[in-house]
Design a protein around this motif. Sequence first.
Motif, short mmCIF file in Angstrom:
data_model
loop_
_atom_site.label_atom_id
_atom_site.label_comp_id
_atom_site.label_asym_id
_atom_site.label_seq_id
_atom_site.Cartn_x
_atom_site.Cartn_y
_atom_site.Cartn_z
N SER A 33 0.83 -1.20 0.00
CA SER A 33 0.00 0.00 0.00
C SER A 33 0.87 1.25 0.00
O SER A 33 2.03 1.22 0.39
N TYR A 67 -5.49 8.71 -15.50
CA TYR A 67 -6.89 8.34 -15.72
C TYR A 67 -7.45 9.36 -16.69
O TYR A 67 -7.68 10.52 -16.35
N PRO A 75 -10.08 2.94 -10.42
CA PRO A 75 -10.18 1.69 -9.68
C PRO A 75 -11.39 1.71 -8.72
O PRO A 75 -11.73 2.75 -8.16
N PRO A 76 -12.03 0.56 -8.54
CA PRO A 76 -13.15 0.49 -7.61
C PRO A 76 -12.68 0.77 -6.17
O PRO A 76 -11.51 0.59 -5.84
N VAL A 111 -12.96 -0.86 -3.53
CA VAL A 111 -12.32 -2.03 -2.89
C VAL A 111 -10.84 -2.09 -3.27
O VAL A 111 -9.98 -2.37 -2.42
N ALA A 112 -10.52 -1.79 -4.52
CA ALA A 112 -9.11 -1.76 -4.95
C ALA A 112 -8.37 -0.62 -4.28
O ALA A 112 -7.19 -0.76 -3.92
N LEU A 113 -9.05 0.52 -4.09
CA LEU A 113 -8.41 1.65 -3.42
C LEU A 113 -8.08 1.31 -1.97
O LEU A 113 -7.05 1.75 -1.45
N THR A 114 -8.93 0.52 -1.32
CA THR A 114 -8.65 0.14 0.07
C THR A 114 -7.35 -0.65 0.16
O THR A 114 -6.56 -0.44 1.08
N SER A 115 -7.10 -1.51 -0.81
CA SER A 115 -5.86 -2.29 -0.85
C SER A 115 -4.66 -1.42 -1.21
O SER A 115 -3.61 -1.50 -0.58
N GLU A 116 -4.82 -0.61 -2.24
CA GLU A 116 -3.71 0.22 -2.70
C GLU A 116 -3.22 1.19 -1.63
O GLU A 116 -2.02 1.39 -1.45
#
Length: 84
Positions: A2, A28, A35-36, A38-43
């Motif tokens: 992250s 972008y 990114p969705p 959920v992907a932002l939470t991981s990144e």
Amino acid sequence: MSIELDETRPKWRQVADILRARIADGTYEPGTRIPPVVALTSEFGIALVTAQKATRALREEGLIRTEIGMGSYVTGRPPRASSD
């Protein structure tokens, strides 16, 4: 892995700033999907609600539009800062 965020500013604001910069620099492009959340939470290593707040800020600025079940798409670029 992250992205490390600063502890002195709200995380949602930092994520919104990073996404805004990515829109401004063409990472972008208008019409493309970001990114969705959920992907932002991981990144960024953040909570779902934090990612949602960041994307809501961009939506309120008119930089993205969200289609339920489809994702969020870039609608435009942030205005450039004047170099007076």
